[in-house]
Motif scaffolding. Structure first.
Motif, PDB file in Angstrom:
ATOM      1  N   GLU A  78       0.848  -1.212   0.000  1.00 21.23           N
ATOM      2  CA  GLU A  78       0.000   0.000   0.000  1.00 21.23           C
ATOM      3  C   GLU A  78       0.879   1.256   0.000  1.00 21.23           C
ATOM      4  N   GLN A  79       1.974   1.208   0.737  1.00 20.00           N
ATOM      5  CA  GLN A  79       2.876   2.371   0.784  1.00 20.00           C
ATOM      6  C   GLN A  79       3.573   2.557  -0.567  1.00 20.00           C
ATOM      7  N   PHE A  80       3.938   1.444  -1.204  1.00 16.48           N
ATOM      8  CA  PHE A  80       4.485   1.554  -2.569  1.00 16.48           C
ATOM      9  C   PHE A  80       3.444   2.173  -3.509  1.00 16.48           C
ATOM     10  N   GLU A  81       2.186   1.848  -3.305  1.00 18.91           N
ATOM     11  CA  GLU A  81       1.143   2.410  -4.166  1.00 18.91           C
ATOM     12  C   GLU A  81       1.107   3.935  -4.025  1.00 18.91           C
ATOM     13  N   THR A  82       1.246   4.434  -2.808  1.00 12.48           N
ATOM     14  CA  THR A  82       1.280   5.888  -2.617  1.00 12.48           C
ATOM     15  C   THR A  82       2.545   6.479  -3.242  1.00 12.48           C
ATOM     16  N   MET A  83       3.656   5.772  -3.114  1.00 11.09           N
ATOM     17  CA  MET A  83       4.896   6.256  -3.734  1.00 11.09           C
ATOM     18  C   MET A  83       4.773   6.289  -5.263  1.00 11.09           C
ATOM     19  N   ARG A  84       4.027   5.342  -5.822  1.00  9.08           N
ATOM     20  CA  ARG A  84       3.768   5.368  -7.277  1.00  9.08           C
ATOM     21  C   ARG A  84       3.034   6.648  -7.673  1.00  9.08           C
ATOM     22  N   LYS A  85       2.093   7.071  -6.809  1.00  6.87           N
ATOM     23  CA  LYS A  85       1.338   8.298  -7.103  1.00  6.87           C
ATOM     24  C   LYS A  85       2.266   9.513  -7.066  1.00  6.87           C
ATOM     25  N   ALA A  86       3.119   9.575  -6.064  1.00  9.12           N
ATOM     26  CA  ALA A  86       4.087  10.680  -5.979  1.00  9.12           C
ATOM     27  C   ALA A  86       5.030  10.632  -7.184  1.00  9.12           C
ATOM     28  N   GLY A  87       5.452   9.422  -7.533  1.00 10.27           N
ATOM     29  CA  GLY A  87       6.367   9.254  -8.666  1.00 10.27           C
ATOM     30  C   GLY A  87       5.737   9.670  -9.986  1.00 10.27           C
ATOM     31  N   ARG A  88       4.436   9.395 -10.114  1.00 13.26           N
ATOM     32  CA  ARG A  88       3.729   9.778 -11.335  1.00 13.26           C
ATOM     33  C   ARG A  88       3.702  11.314 -11.488  1.00 13.26           C
ATOM     34  N   VAL A  89       3.506  12.024 -10.384  1.00  5.58           N
ATOM     35  CA  VAL A  89       3.502  13.493 -10.448  1.00  5.58           C
ATOM     36  C   VAL A  89       4.888  14.006 -10.866  1.00  5.58           C
ATOM     37  N   VAL A  90       5.917  13.399 -10.323  1.00  7.86           N
ATOM     38  CA  VAL A  90       7.284  13.786 -10.710  1.00  7.86           C
ATOM     39  C   VAL A  90       7.478  13.572 -12.216  1.00  7.86           C
ATOM     40  N   ALA A  91       7.029  12.406 -12.700  1.00 11.27           N
ATOM     41  CA  ALA A  91       7.177  12.107 -14.126  1.00 11.27           C
ATOM     42  C   ALA A  91       6.383  13.083 -14.987  1.00 11.27           C
ATOM     43  N   LEU A  92       5.192  13.455 -14.524  1.00  7.02           N
ATOM     44  CA  LEU A  92       4.374  14.447 -15.250  1.00  7.02           C
ATOM     45  C   LEU A  92       5.126  15.772 -15.374  1.00  7.02           C
ATOM     46  N   CYS A  93       5.709  16.223 -14.269  1.00  3.37           N
ATOM     47  CA  CYS A  93       6.457  17.491 -14.266  1.00  3.37           C
ATOM     48  C   CYS A  93       7.621  17.423 -15.262  1.00  3.37           C
ATOM     49  N   LEU A  94       8.364  16.331 -15.208  1.00  8.73           N
ATOM     50  CA  LEU A  94       9.551  16.225 -16.073  1.00  8.73           C
ATOM     51  C   LEU A  94       9.140  16.145 -17.540  1.00  8.73           C
ATOM     52  N   THR A 141      11.388  -5.232  -5.444  1.00  6.03           N
ATOM     53  CA  THR A 141      10.295  -6.191  -5.279  1.00  6.03           C
ATOM     54  C   THR A 141      10.807  -7.590  -5.578  1.00  6.03           C
ATOM     55  N   LYS A 142      10.014  -8.587  -5.176  1.00 11.14           N
ATOM     56  CA  LYS A 142      10.461  -9.970  -5.415  1.00 11.14           C
ATOM     57  C   LYS A 142      10.532 -10.261  -6.911  1.00 11.14           C
ATOM     58  N   ASN A 143       9.819  -9.471  -7.703  1.00 13.13           N
ATOM     59  CA  ASN A 143       9.866  -9.660  -9.164  1.00 13.13           C
ATOM     60  C   ASN A 143      10.963  -8.830  -9.823  1.00 13.13           C
ATOM     61  N   GLY A 144      11.751  -8.122  -9.003  1.00 17.14           N
ATOM     62  CA  GLY A 144      12.815  -7.293  -9.559  1.00 17.14           C
ATOM     63  C   GLY A 144      12.552  -5.826  -9.313  1.00 17.14           C
ATOM     64  N   PRO A 145      13.382  -4.950  -9.928  1.00 16.82           N
ATOM     65  CA  PRO A 145      13.215  -3.519  -9.695  1.00 16.82           C
ATOM     66  C   PRO A 145      12.001  -2.967 -10.429  1.00 16.82           C
ATOM     67  N   GLU A 146      11.295  -2.045  -9.757  1.00 17.35           N
ATOM     68  CA  GLU A 146      10.177  -1.355 -10.402  1.00 17.35           C
ATOM     69  C   GLU A 146      10.426   0.146 -10.323  1.00 17.35           C
ATOM     70  N   ILE A 147      10.356   0.827 -11.457  1.00 18.63           N
ATOM     71  CA  ILE A 147      10.507   2.288 -11.472  1.00 18.63           C
ATOM     72  C   ILE A 147       9.203   2.906 -10.968  1.00 18.63           C
ATOM     73  N   LEU A 148       9.293   3.697  -9.890  1.00 21.60           N
ATOM     74  CA  LEU A 148       8.098   4.336  -9.324  1.00 21.60           C
ATOM     75  C   LEU A 148       7.848   5.712  -9.937  1.00 21.60           C
ATOM     76  N   THR A 149       8.891   6.328 -10.456  1.00 21.18           N
ATOM     77  CA  THR A 149       8.773   7.678 -11.022  1.00 21.18           C
ATOM     78  C   THR A 149       8.501   7.591 -12.518  1.00 21.18           C
ATOM     79  N   LYS A 150       7.310   7.086 -12.839  1.00 20.86           N
ATOM     80  CA  LYS A 150       6.932   7.016 -14.255  1.00 20.86           C
ATOM     81  C   LYS A 150       5.431   7.311 -14.383  1.00 20.86           C
ATOM     82  N   LEU A 151       5.000   7.543 -15.612  1.00 21.07           N
ATOM     83  CA  LEU A 151       3.588   7.862 -15.845  1.00 21.07           C
ATOM     84  C   LEU A 151       2.730   6.615 -15.768  1.00 21.07           C
TER      85      LEU A 151
END
Ligand code: MG
Ligand code: MG
Length: 257
Positions: A13-29, A247-257
């Motif tokens: 759940e905390q990763f899910e919130t970090m995904r939201k923050a990361g999406r905003v960063v990606a939008l800005c960039l 993650t157990k499936n490998g790295p996931e980029i959180l700062t993306k759209l």
């Protein structure tokens, strides 16, 4: 120094919130990349990010951080990182501009950086940016559970050194970091290192990987504004960054759209 016990592990759940923050960063960039052109000021770029964060209900990570006066860092040419956006800094054709952006949603941070060429840039500067971007991906690929932080730096350093014909400096005074409820947390994530050393990467960790490369020597110093880090030789620099979930499936980029 940080120790292992201080490393914050995140729930899904905390990763899910970090995904939201990361999406905003990606939008800005993305928006800055699509609008940047000669004649704009670095403060214009800051306003783009500021407006998107307002609209998305995010708070900027950087504004007020140890007194930093802006929403993004804009570092032009020999400026490597931590450049302060300002009205008097006008972008010119051929500039190589690194944009670093951090956003907070419900207390959780995302942090990413890209380097953009303004109009036509010199091939060697374009190449530096490409190598830095690829170095970031090489570091991400090494971010597997069971690997160690040193494996990331080792992979990045080896990759950069594989360009034998180019002298490229890897910054040592500035490094990547853990991230979560603070922008900068344990562990430090250097862009150099020995394989198999340092903190072990485990599921639930989040780290910001951010190679900072300069043409020539890796010597840098800070300008009188107490923020802007410049290459001491005056040579061009590039900075690319993403926030990564282990993650157990490998790295996931959180700062993306
Ligand atoms: Mg950053
Ligand atoms: Mg960072």
């Amino acid at each position: 120094m940080f120790n292992k016990a201080q490393i914050q592990l995140k729930t899904p759940e905390q990763f899910e919130t970090m995904r939201k923050a990361g999406r905003v960063v990606a939008l800005c960039l993305e928006e800055i990349q699509s609008r940047i052109k000669p004649g704009m000021t670095t403060l214009d770029l800051d306003l783009i990010a500021r407006n998107i964060m307002d609209k998305e209900g995010a708070k900027p990570s950087f504004l007020g951080y140890h007194g930093f006066p802006a929403v993004i860092c804009v570092s032009v040419n020999e400026e490597v990182v931590h450049g302060i956006p300002r009205k008097s800094k006008i972008l010119n054709e051929g500039d190589l501009v690194s944009i670093d952006c951090g956003a907070i949603i419900n207390g959780w941070h995302g942090d990413a950086a890209i380097t953009i060429g303004v109009g036509n840039v010199k091939p060697e500067h374009q190449q530096l940016s490409e190598i830095t971007k690829q170095a970031l991906q090489v570091g991400i690929n090494a971010s597997l559970p069971g690997n160690h932080v040193g494996d990331i730096g080792f992979a990045i350093e080896n990759f950069v050194r594989s360009y034998h014909d180019l002298k490229i400096g890897i910054l040592e005074d500035y490094v990547g970091h853990g991230i979560g409820t603070e922008m900068h947390m344990a562990p430090s994530v250097p862009n150099y290192g020995k394989a198999g050393t340092g903190v072990e990467l485990v599921e639930g960790m989040a780290i910001a990987i951010e190679p900072m490369l300069v043409l020539g020597s890796n010597k840098v110093h800070v300008l009188e504004d107490d923020w802007t880090v410049v290459s001491s030789e005056g040579s061009f620099a590039s900075h690319w960054e993403n926030t990564i979930a282990i993650t157990k499936n490998g790295p996931e980029i959180l700062t993306k759209l």
